[in-house]
Structures are given as C-alpha cells and as structure tokens.
Scaffold this active site. Structure first.
Site: not given
Ligand code: NAD
Ligand code: TYD
Length: 378
Positions: A36, A136-138, A184, A188, A213, A239, A283
């Site tokens: 990391d 991600t599903d996005e 984003y 991805k 998510n 917000p 939301n």
């Molecule tokens: P996060 O932002 O919490 O963590 C990302 C980690 O990657 C951090 O520890 C950061 O230091 C590290 N990182 C970033 N850039 C880097 C680099 N250049 N080199 C090495 N390390 C680096 O993210 P998360 O929410 O844990 O997501 C993890 C993965 O899962 C991502 O690939 C994301 O696209 C995917 N994902 C996330 C969600 C979600 O809801 N959070 C859902 C589906 C998929």
């Molecule tokens: P987020 O947690 O940023 O995940 P993602 O955009 O990857 O789905 O946001 C979840 C949902 O909440 C999204 O529809 C955006 C909304 N949102 C707000 O309404 N207010 C906020 O401050 C944030 C961070 C997100």
C-alpha cells in the site's frame, strides 16, 4: 493447505484491511504481503490486531512503481495477487481525474506487466498463479428508477427484515455492457479491460469481480455512511446531494471479504462474478435509518437529529440507481450475504461510536504522523 505468497494491494484501505485480516487469520501458512502507498485513504491503524502476526508483512509501495513491484514479485516468489489499491471516491474523481487514471489504470497495468514478466520467467509459467482484480458495479453505468415507490424484488434477499424493495426492474448482470459515467468508474472500467486483455492475450489466469457499495468499520469518512454517522454524533449538517432519491445497493464489508476469499480460491479463471446483497436503499431512507440508530444508541429522543438533514447541490452526473444481481456467485460458489441490513447498520453505527479515537485521528490528521513514525525511514 499449500503455502502461498500473496500480495494484497490496498490492504491499508477500507475493504483491503478486511481482506488482509480475514486471510492472515484464516491461513497461518500463507505469506500475506500488504502492499500500500498509504495515500490519505490508507491507514495502518486499520490492521493493528494483525500487524505482529508472523504470516503478515507490510510493504509501502506505489502500484505505479513497476521496477519495485517486479523486484518484490521475485523476492517474495509471489503466486497470487489480490488487487484492491485504487483511488475510490467519486467526488474526488470529479475534481481530480488524472490521479484516478494514474493509479487505477496505469497502476493496474504496471502490476499486470510485472506479474507477466515474472510468471512467464518461471518453468511452470502461469500454473498455480492468480491475478484477482477487485472492481465495482459502477462500471455498468446507472439503472433507471422506473418504480420510485419500489416493487417486490425478483430475488431472494437477506437484506431487510422490514420488507425489501427494488426500485426498478433492471439489474446489473455479469453480461451487462460497460457504460461508466464518472471519472472514477471510467478508470475502473479501463483497468477491468486491461485485466481481461492480459488473460485473452497472454493467458494470464485472471478473475474480475464487480461489487456494490460496501459499508462497515474502517471506511474513510468521506463516504456517505461513516461521514453521516460522525456528523450526527457531532450535530453537524448532513449534506444530502440533490433530493436524496438516488438508490445504492449496500453490502456489509465482511461479506465482501468472504466473497473475495472464496473467489480467489475457487473462482474459475477468466470469469467475472458480481457481488451484492440485493439490498437497495434510497439515500434519504438510509440516512433516516442512520439517524434513528445513532439517536437511539446515544439516548436522544426519536427524531432528534432529523433537523441536520441539509439538501445541497447534486453531484455532477450523479448515477440514479445501482442494483446488482449476484445470483451467479450464489449458485456457482454457494456464497451468501450473512447479515440483514438492520444488523449490519447497527454493528456499523456502534463500531464508529465506540471507535471515536479512530475517527478523531483521521479527522485531525494524527494518522499521518503514525505512518511517518512507523514507516518513513525503512
Ligand atoms: P479505499 O480508498 O478505502 O482504499 C484504497 C487503498 O489503496 C488505500 O489504502 C490507499 O492507500 C491505497 N492506494 C491508493 N493509491 C495507491 C497506489 N498508487 N499505490 C498503492 N496503494 C494505493 O478504497 P476501498 O473502498 O477499500 O476500495 C478498495 C477497492 O474496492 C477499490 O479498487 C474499489 O474500486 C473497489 N470497490 C470499492 C467499493 C466500495 O464501496 N468502497 C465497492 C466495490 C468495489
Ligand atoms: P458514496 O458513499 O460516495 O458512494 P458512491 O458514490 O460510490 O455510490 O455515496 C453514496 C451515495 O450517497 C451517493 O448516491 C452519493 C450520496 N452522498 C450524499 O448524498 N452526500 C454525501 O455527502 C456523500 C459523500 C454521498
């Protein structure tokens, strides 16, 4: 169980830390390397409970550093990569798309190329190797919300004891065409294509999963759920973007980590699996559940924090609805989400309220000092 040398990228982040914890505890014979860069989102405090285990090692590295990663592959005889490192926040990607292309696209490509060179240099080549990319599903785009009041979902769900709804009749399947909208998800999507290209062109044993998510402990408080729990606690405004009508499909992070472990070991090479809990929420409804839960736990009267809801300008290009179909994973590998949403939210709210120090360290910047003191002069 055979010994394995596995690199987990992004292991100091939210989901990565749960995957590292699960694998370190479950596989004492594995060599688990958490790679990391420790960006603002990486936090080693997420892994305090496993950092002294003999099968765990932390390496501070940027995934874009091809030479360093190629060397690590050789030094550690890496045979498995679980790739989670990424820039992960949509709002940041709207402000700074370059960083997202660099890390998510070029970083992934750099890992792929280093793995290719190393694995192809071995006598057994790709046998017993695996490059597992977490996505991600996005990437599938946005679904229509053609049933704003909700309909009976067509799928089995463990999502809600209060009766679950689907807000449209379309879902994301593994076969759904990619149609990313935000910087984003565009980055991805590009990285997913590169991973599949390395299978199709060079025969690398890859797997891609696309998850909905996530929520749960250790999520960086820029994302909706931890941000709002913290703001409710401190009586700060909440917000809500636009009208709060956007729909997201939520999965408890430990269920995602279990799916990743299962798929890493038993998933079919070159396959894609969708991961999700059939758990759609508008939301604003989710925010009301959080308010109710935090108020109850803190002993506030019901409805006390509703006045914090503040409608703000909508996110640019805000995707209306995500809803993922994970039937393939459930049928083929027998995975199921374990928690009902009410239980998951209760656990999550309690965790943030009980770990205020973790939150305060992040919001005060203390965690950066912790990294500096531990890892800077290695
Ligand atoms: P996060 O932002 O919490 O963590 C990302 C980690 O990657 C951090 O520890 C950061 O230091 C590290 N990182 C970033 N850039 C880097 C680099 N250049 N080199 C090495 N390390 C680096 O993210 P998360 O929410 O844990 O997501 C993890 C993965 O899962 C991502 O690939 C994301 O696209 C995917 N994902 C996330 C969600 C979600 O809801 N959070 C859902 C589906 C998929
Ligand atoms: P987020 O947690 O940023 O995940 P993602 O955009 O990857 O789905 O946001 C979840 C949902 O909440 C999204 O529809 C955006 C909304 N949102 C707000 O309404 N207010 C906020 O401050 C944030 C961070 C997100």
């Amino acid at each position: 169980m055979a010994k394995r040398n596995i690199v987990i990228t992004g292991g100091a982040g939210f989901i990565g830390s749960h995957v590292v914890r699960l694998m370190v505890n479950k596989y004492p014979d594995y060599n688990i390397i958490n790679l990391d860069k420790l960006t603002y989102a990486g936090n080693l405090a997420n892994l305090k409970d496993v950092e002294s285990k003999p099968n765990y090692k932390f390496v501070k590295m940027d995934i874009c550093d091809f030479e360093a990663f190629y060397q690590l592959m050789q030094d550690e005889k890496v045979d498995g990569i679980i790739h989670l490192a990424a820039e992960s926040h949509v709002d940041r990607s709207i402000k700074d798309p370059f960083t997202f292309a660099r890390t998510n696209v070029m970083g992934t490509l750099s890992l792929l190329q280093a793995a290719k060179l190393y694995w192809e240099s071995l006598p057994e080549k790709y046998e017993g190797k695996r490059f597992y990319h977490i996505s991600t599903d996005e990437v599938y785009g946005a679904l229509q919300m053609n049933h704003p009041e909700g309909i009976e979902p067509p799928f089995k769900t463990v999502a809600s004891s209060e009766g679950h709804k689907a807000y449209g009749d379309e879902f994301f399947y593994e076969t759904t065409k990619y149609n990313p909208h935000s910087p984003y998800s565009a980055a991805k999507a590009s990285s997913d294509h590169f991973v599949r290209a390395y299978h199709d062109t060079y025969g690398m044993p890859t797997i891609v999963t696309n998850c909905s998510n996530n929520y749960g402990p250790y999520q960086f408080p820029e994302k909706l759920i931890p941000l709002f729990i913290n703001n409710i606690r401190h009586r700060k405004p909440l917000p809500v973007y636009g009208k709060g009508e956007n729909v997201r499909d939520w999965l408890y992070v430990e269920d995602h980590a279990r799916a990743i472990d299962l798929i890493f070991h038993e998933g079919k090479t070159a396959e894609t699996y969708n991961i999700g809990g059939f758990n759609e929420w508008k939301n604003i409804d989710l925010i009301k559940v959080m308010i109710k839960t935090v108020d109850r736990i803190l002993g506030n009267p019901e409805g006390h924090s509703l006045d914090l809801i503040t409608y703000v300008t909508d996110r640019l290009g805000h995707d209306a609805r995500y809803a993922i179909d994970s039937t393939k994973l459930q049928k083929e590998l027998g995975w199921e989400p374990s928690l009902q949403f009410e239980e998951g939210i209760e656990k999550t709210v309690r965790w943030y309220l009980e770990n205020q120090e973790w939150m305060d360290n992040i919001t005060s910047g203390e965690y950066e000092k912790y990294y500096d003191s531990m890892y800077n002069n290695r």
